[in-house]
Scaffold this motif. Sequence first.
Motif, mmCIF file in Angstrom:
data_model
loop_
_atom_site.group_PDB
_atom_site.id
_atom_site.type_symbol
_atom_site.label_atom_id
_atom_site.label_comp_id
_atom_site.label_asym_id
_atom_site.label_seq_id
_atom_site.Cartn_x
_atom_site.Cartn_y
_atom_site.Cartn_z
ATOM 1 N N ASN A 50 30.368 6.974 19.802
ATOM 2 C CA ASN A 50 29.168 6.560 20.516
ATOM 3 C C ASN A 50 29.422 6.515 22.019
ATOM 4 O O ASN A 50 28.599 6.981 22.812
ATOM 5 C CB ASN A 50 28.728 5.189 20.006
ATOM 6 C CG ASN A 50 27.394 4.773 20.553
ATOM 7 O OD1 ASN A 50 26.635 5.588 21.059
ATOM 8 N ND2 ASN A 50 27.103 3.497 20.453
ATOM 9 N N LEU A 51 30.564 5.980 22.420
ATOM 10 C CA LEU A 51 30.887 5.904 23.840
ATOM 11 C C LEU A 51 31.091 7.289 24.449
ATOM 12 O O LEU A 51 30.693 7.543 25.591
ATOM 13 C CB LEU A 51 32.129 5.042 24.042
ATOM 14 C CG LEU A 51 31.977 3.570 23.681
ATOM 15 C CD1 LEU A 51 33.318 2.860 23.754
ATOM 16 C CD2 LEU A 51 30.969 2.898 24.581
ATOM 17 N N VAL A 52 31.707 8.195 23.691
ATOM 18 C CA VAL A 52 31.926 9.554 24.190
ATOM 19 C C VAL A 52 30.593 10.269 24.374
ATOM 20 O O VAL A 52 30.359 10.926 25.400
ATOM 21 C CB VAL A 52 32.849 10.336 23.232
ATOM 22 C CG1 VAL A 52 32.890 11.806 23.579
ATOM 23 C CG2 VAL A 52 34.251 9.740 23.248
ATOM 24 N N VAL A 53 29.707 10.146 23.404
ATOM 25 C CA VAL A 53 28.399 10.800 23.501
ATOM 26 C C VAL A 53 27.626 10.236 24.681
ATOM 27 O O VAL A 53 27.005 10.985 25.440
ATOM 28 C CB VAL A 53 27.613 10.643 22.176
ATOM 29 C CG1 VAL A 53 26.171 11.063 22.345
ATOM 30 C CG2 VAL A 53 28.289 11.435 21.070
ATOM 31 N N ARG A 54 27.666 8.932 24.876
ATOM 32 C CA ARG A 54 26.967 8.334 26.015
ATOM 33 C C ARG A 54 27.534 8.847 27.339
ATOM 34 O O ARG A 54 26.785 9.098 28.283
ATOM 35 C CB ARG A 54 27.075 6.823 25.978
ATOM 36 C CG ARG A 54 26.181 6.193 24.960
ATOM 37 C CD ARG A 54 26.268 4.693 25.060
ATOM 38 N NE ARG A 54 25.462 4.067 24.036
ATOM 39 C CZ ARG A 54 25.172 2.793 24.018
ATOM 40 N NH1 ARG A 54 25.625 2.001 24.962
ATOM 41 N NH2 ARG A 54 24.436 2.286 23.046
ATOM 42 N N ALA A 55 28.849 8.990 27.413
ATOM 43 C CA ALA A 55 29.467 9.486 28.642
ATOM 44 C C ALA A 55 29.046 10.921 28.917
ATOM 45 O O ALA A 55 28.766 11.298 30.070
ATOM 46 C CB ALA A 55 30.982 9.388 28.547
ATOM 47 N N ILE A 56 28.959 11.743 27.885
ATOM 48 C CA ILE A 56 28.539 13.143 28.054
ATOM 49 C C ILE A 56 27.083 13.192 28.520
ATOM 50 O O ILE A 56 26.736 13.926 29.448
ATOM 51 C CB ILE A 56 28.740 13.928 26.752
ATOM 52 C CG1 ILE A 56 30.235 14.075 26.465
ATOM 53 C CG2 ILE A 56 28.065 15.281 26.817
ATOM 54 C CD1 ILE A 56 30.539 14.626 25.088
ATOM 55 N N ILE A 57 26.227 12.426 27.883
ATOM 56 C CA ILE A 57 24.812 12.405 28.268
ATOM 57 C C ILE A 57 24.654 11.898 29.696
ATOM 58 O O ILE A 57 23.888 12.452 30.486
ATOM 59 C CB ILE A 57 23.990 11.562 27.274
ATOM 60 C CG1 ILE A 57 23.937 12.263 25.915
ATOM 61 C CG2 ILE A 57 22.592 11.299 27.803
ATOM 62 C CD1 ILE A 57 23.331 11.437 24.808
ATOM 63 N N ALA A 58 25.383 10.856 30.049
ATOM 64 C CA ALA A 58 25.288 10.302 31.396
ATOM 65 C C ALA A 58 25.776 11.298 32.436
ATOM 66 O O ALA A 58 25.220 11.389 33.534
ATOM 67 C CB ALA A 58 26.081 9.008 31.486
ATOM 68 N N SER A 59 26.807 12.074 32.103
ATOM 69 C CA SER A 59 27.313 13.043 33.075
ATOM 70 C C SER A 59 26.333 14.203 33.264
ATOM 71 O O SER A 59 26.287 14.795 34.334
ATOM 72 C CB SER A 59 28.677 13.579 32.636
ATOM 73 O OG SER A 59 28.540 14.394 31.490
ATOM 74 N N ARG A 60 25.540 14.511 32.277
ATOM 75 C CA ARG A 60 24.551 15.585 32.394
ATOM 76 C C ARG A 60 23.349 15.162 33.228
ATOM 77 O O ARG A 60 22.652 15.987 33.787
ATOM 78 C CB ARG A 60 24.092 16.033 31.014
ATOM 79 C CG ARG A 60 25.172 16.796 30.284
ATOM 80 C CD ARG A 60 24.671 17.293 28.960
ATOM 81 N NE ARG A 60 25.747 17.966 28.244
ATOM 82 C CZ ARG A 60 25.705 18.273 26.981
ATOM 83 N NH1 ARG A 60 24.630 17.994 26.272
ATOM 84 N NH2 ARG A 60 26.716 18.878 26.401
#
Length: 73
Positions: A50-60
């Motif tokens: 969940n944290l990894v997916v949030r980080a990817i979405i936030a970076s986009r």
Amino acid sequence: MTAGDIPRLVALLRQSTEVDMDLIAAESTFNAMEAFYKVAMKLYIDNMPNLVVRAIIASRHSDGRQPGSADLL
């Protein structure tokens, strides 16, 4: 084992033993910490994707918009 060994064995089993409360407390503490570690590791493993997916979405979405703002809808 012979019949003569049985009374000696019974006498050995009847001897009172002194309980080492420090050892019992240490074992209890160790068991509690081991249980806590298992729960903490499961929680970490469950939350990591969940944290990894949030980080990817936030970076986009690095154009200055804050996640959760109304303009993302």
